[in-house]
Design a protein around this motif. Structure first.
Motif, short mmCIF file in Angstrom:
data_model
loop_
_atom_site.label_atom_id
_atom_site.label_comp_id
_atom_site.label_asym_id
_atom_site.label_seq_id
_atom_site.Cartn_x
_atom_site.Cartn_y
_atom_site.Cartn_z
N ALA A 164 0.85 -1.19 0.00
CA ALA A 164 0.00 0.00 0.00
C ALA A 164 0.88 1.24 0.00
CB ALA A 164 -0.92 0.00 1.22
N THR A 165 0.41 2.28 -0.66
CA THR A 165 1.07 3.58 -0.64
C THR A 165 0.33 4.45 0.36
OG1 THR A 165 1.56 3.29 -3.00
CG2 THR A 165 1.89 5.49 -2.07
N CYS A 166 1.04 4.95 1.36
CA CYS A 166 0.37 5.61 2.49
C CYS A 166 1.07 6.91 2.87
CB CYS A 166 0.38 4.70 3.72
SG CYS A 166 -0.21 3.02 3.45
N ALA A 167 0.35 7.69 3.63
CA ALA A 167 0.90 8.90 4.22
C ALA A 167 0.15 9.20 5.51
CB ALA A 167 0.79 10.08 3.26
N ALA A 168 0.82 9.89 6.43
CA ALA A 168 0.16 10.31 7.66
C ALA A 168 -0.69 11.55 7.38
CB ALA A 168 1.21 10.63 8.72
N PRO A 169 -1.78 11.74 8.13
CA PRO A 169 -2.61 12.95 7.95
C PRO A 169 -1.80 14.24 8.06
CG PRO A 169 -3.76 11.37 9.32
CD PRO A 169 -2.37 10.81 9.12
N ALA A 170 -0.78 14.25 8.93
CA ALA A 170 0.03 15.46 9.09
C ALA A 170 0.79 15.76 7.80
CB ALA A 170 1.01 15.28 10.24
N TYR A 171 1.29 14.72 7.12
CA TYR A 171 1.98 14.93 5.85
C TYR A 171 1.01 15.45 4.80
CZ TYR A 171 4.43 14.07 1.50
OH TYR A 171 5.00 14.24 0.25
N ILE A 172 -0.17 14.85 4.73
CA ILE A 172 -1.17 15.26 3.74
C ILE A 172 -1.59 16.71 3.98
CG2 ILE A 172 -3.55 14.86 2.99
CD1 ILE A 172 -3.05 11.88 3.40
N GLU A 173 -1.69 17.10 5.24
CA GLU A 173 -2.07 18.48 5.54
C GLU A 173 -1.04 19.47 5.02
OE1 GLU A 173 -3.10 21.24 9.48
OE2 GLU A 173 -2.99 19.05 9.63
N ARG A 174 0.23 19.06 5.06
CA ARG A 174 1.30 19.96 4.61
C ARG A 174 1.48 19.93 3.10
NH1 ARG A 174 4.08 17.35 8.76
NH2 ARG A 174 5.40 16.29 7.21
N HIS A 175 1.31 18.76 2.49
CA HIS A 175 1.70 18.61 1.07
C HIS A 175 0.53 18.27 0.14
CE1 HIS A 175 5.97 18.77 2.21
NE2 HIS A 175 5.64 17.98 3.22
N GLY A 176 -0.64 17.96 0.69
CA GLY A 176 -1.77 17.59 -0.15
C GLY A 176 -1.73 16.12 -0.54
N VAL A 177 -2.79 15.69 -1.23
CA VAL A 177 -2.92 14.30 -1.65
C VAL A 177 -2.57 14.18 -3.13
CG1 VAL A 177 -4.49 12.33 -1.88
CG2 VAL A 177 -4.76 13.92 0.04
N PRO A 178 -1.63 13.31 -3.50
CA PRO A 178 -1.36 13.12 -4.94
C PRO A 178 -2.57 12.47 -5.62
CG PRO A 178 -0.19 11.48 -3.63
CD PRO A 178 -0.79 12.46 -2.66
N GLN A 179 -2.95 13.02 -6.76
CA GLN A 179 -4.10 12.50 -7.49
C GLN A 179 -3.69 11.61 -8.65
OE1 GLN A 179 -7.16 13.03 -6.36
NE2 GLN A 179 -6.40 14.36 -4.71
N ARG A 180 -2.49 11.85 -9.17
CA ARG A 180 -1.98 11.08 -10.31
C ARG A 180 -0.58 10.59 -9.97
NH1 ARG A 180 -1.35 14.95 -14.94
NH2 ARG A 180 -0.34 16.09 -13.23
N LEU A 181 -0.12 9.58 -10.68
CA LEU A 181 1.24 9.09 -10.45
C LEU A 181 2.27 10.19 -10.73
CD1 LEU A 181 1.12 5.47 -11.94
CD2 LEU A 181 0.75 6.22 -9.58
N GLU A 182 1.95 11.04 -11.70
CA GLU A 182 2.87 12.14 -12.04
C GLU A 182 3.03 13.12 -10.89
OE1 GLU A 182 1.60 10.07 -15.54
OE2 GLU A 182 0.44 11.03 -13.94
N ASP A 183 2.00 13.20 -10.02
CA ASP A 183 2.06 14.13 -8.89
C ASP A 183 3.13 13.73 -7.88
OD1 ASP A 183 -0.04 15.45 -10.05
OD2 ASP A 183 -1.57 14.60 -8.72
N LEU A 184 3.57 12.48 -7.91
CA LEU A 184 4.56 12.02 -6.94
C LEU A 184 5.89 12.77 -7.06
CD1 LEU A 184 3.91 8.16 -7.04
CD2 LEU A 184 3.28 9.76 -5.22
N GLN A 185 6.14 13.35 -8.23
CA GLN A 185 7.37 14.11 -8.40
C GLN A 185 7.40 15.35 -7.52
OE1 GLN A 185 10.01 13.06 -10.23
NE2 GLN A 185 8.76 11.21 -10.42
N ASP A 186 6.23 15.81 -7.08
CA ASP A 186 6.14 17.00 -6.22
C ASP A 186 6.06 16.63 -4.75
OD1 ASP A 186 6.09 18.66 -8.51
OD2 ASP A 186 3.92 18.31 -8.73
N HIS A 187 6.23 15.34 -4.43
CA HIS A 187 6.20 14.88 -3.05
C HIS A 187 7.56 14.30 -2.68
CE1 HIS A 187 1.81 15.16 -2.11
NE2 HIS A 187 1.75 15.22 -3.43
N HIS A 188 7.71 13.86 -1.44
CA HIS A 188 8.93 13.17 -1.06
C HIS A 188 8.59 11.92 -0.26
CE1 HIS A 188 8.46 16.48 2.00
NE2 HIS A 188 8.44 15.42 2.80
N ALA A 189 9.48 10.93 -0.36
CA ALA A 189 9.22 9.60 0.17
C ALA A 189 10.23 9.22 1.24
CB ALA A 189 9.27 8.57 -0.96
N VAL A 190 9.80 8.30 2.10
CA VAL A 190 10.73 7.56 2.95
C VAL A 190 11.03 6.26 2.21
CG1 VAL A 190 11.06 6.40 5.16
CG2 VAL A 190 9.73 8.52 5.06
#
Length: 342
Positions: A164-190
């Motif tokens: 599963a691909t997951c995020a904490a609510p605190a991360y989503i509040e800061r960075h938003g929810v990716p809607q497309r796979l292309e949006d992942l370029q604007d996020h950061h991962a562990v």
């Protein structure tokens, strides 16, 4: 020279990593053990062990001799077990190595069950994500995630997990929810990095095909439980095994993102060295752990939408180890498939 005894002594030294401990194990004087190993090396004309004041290690010739010796000794043990009722029970020291996530979440909670069934087996469980060498590290069998490449081992598929691909609510509040796979370029991962030191690739099933996506990283760890903890703390997006994330998904500490694109399922296998006759203790552990995984919906390709897991919705830990026996049948998981030489 008694070559059979020499094999026993050599295997004892390798498995205990000590001449002294091997002597205690075999009820022999330490000087006798040393002499037997010296005579064996002289007889074979090769050095089997590298010795220093602090450690003992196998030479390449020693590793090959150990592999053949353990097979021969196992065959003798198996033959005697067929003729002696007392020896037919699995017994002795069994060393296994498993990922910490499986050890803590699946095996350790069920160890009393194994001990009740096999009271004469002494389990030695190593918890680590690095890939051990079964010969060099004197390990009887291992459990591993992912596709397997080592052709010198026998593999038994015991389960498969959804990721599963997951995020904490605190991360989503800061960075938003990716809607497309292309949006992942604007996020950061562990990221999780494997034994080679490289980060495991993120992948998704898109229209039936596996597609890898490069996600910018902020930190990398080599332990799945630490990886999960970083995600729960809101450090970044994570892609992890669903059975690990489930309690946090149910209590709201994690939120699944991009659920329409699932990561590739992850196979789980038990591996051991090739042998014409598998020792009773390894066979007992192999059968027990396969049955244990068969009882776990989340370790047979299921997710929290399955009825077996929903029945345990209020008890996340129980959901992982649900005893819904018919789930494996519905999923047609190959738990009883024969072992495969890789």
């Amino acid at each position: 020279m008694d070559r059979f005894q020499a094999m026993q002594v050599f295997v004892g030294v390798v498995e205990t990593n000590s001449f002294t401990r091997a002597a205690d194990r075999l009820a022999l004087p330490r000087t006798t053990v040393t002499t037997i190993i010296q005579n064996l090396e002289r007889h074979l004309g090769v050095r089997l062990l590298n010795r220093t004041t602090r450690r003992i290690s196998l030479t390449p010739d020693g590793a090959a001799y150990y592999r053949h010796s353990t097979r021969i000794l196992a065959e003798v043990e198996e033959t005697e077990a067929c003729l002696q009722d007392a020896a037919s029970r699995p017994q002795g020291r069994l060393r296994v190595d498993v990922p910490p996530s499986i050890g803590h979440q699946i095996l350790l909670p069920s160890l009393c069950e194994f001990h009740t069934q096999y009271p004469d087996v002494e389990l030695v469980i190593g918890l680590g994500d690095r890939h051990v060498d079964l010969v060099q590290d004197a390990v009887d069998c291992v459990i591993r995630y992912g596709q397997l490449e080592d052709s010198s081992l026998v593999a038994r598929r015991i389960g498969i997990v959804q990721a599963a691909t997951c995020a904490a609510p605190a991360y989503i509040e800061r960075h938003g929810v990716p809607q497309r796979l292309e949006d992942l370029q604007d996020h950061h991962a562990v990221h999780y990095f494997c034994a080679s030191g490289r980060n495991c690739a993120w992948d998704f099933i898109v229209e039936g095909e596996e597609r890898q996506v490069d996600v910018p990283g902020i930190v990398s760890v080599n332990d799945w439980l630490a990886h999960l903890k970083c995600g729960v703390q809101g450090f970044g997006l994570i892609q992890t095994q669903r059975f690990l994330a489930l309690p946090h998904l149910l209590n709201g500490e994690l939120v699944e993102v991009l659920p329409q694109w699932k990561p590739s399922p992850i196979p789980i296998s038990l591996l051991y060295l090739q042998s014409r006759q598998l020792s009773p203790k390894v066979r007992a552990f192999s059968d027990w752990v396969a049955a244990l995984f068969a009882r776990c919906p989340l370790l047979n390709g299921g997710d929290e939408n399955d009825p077996a897991v929903q029945a345990c919705h209020r008890q996340p830990e129980a959901a992982i180890l649900s005893s819904e026996a018919d789930h494996a049948v519905r999923r047609n998981t190959p738990m009883d498939a024969p072992d495969l030489v890789m």
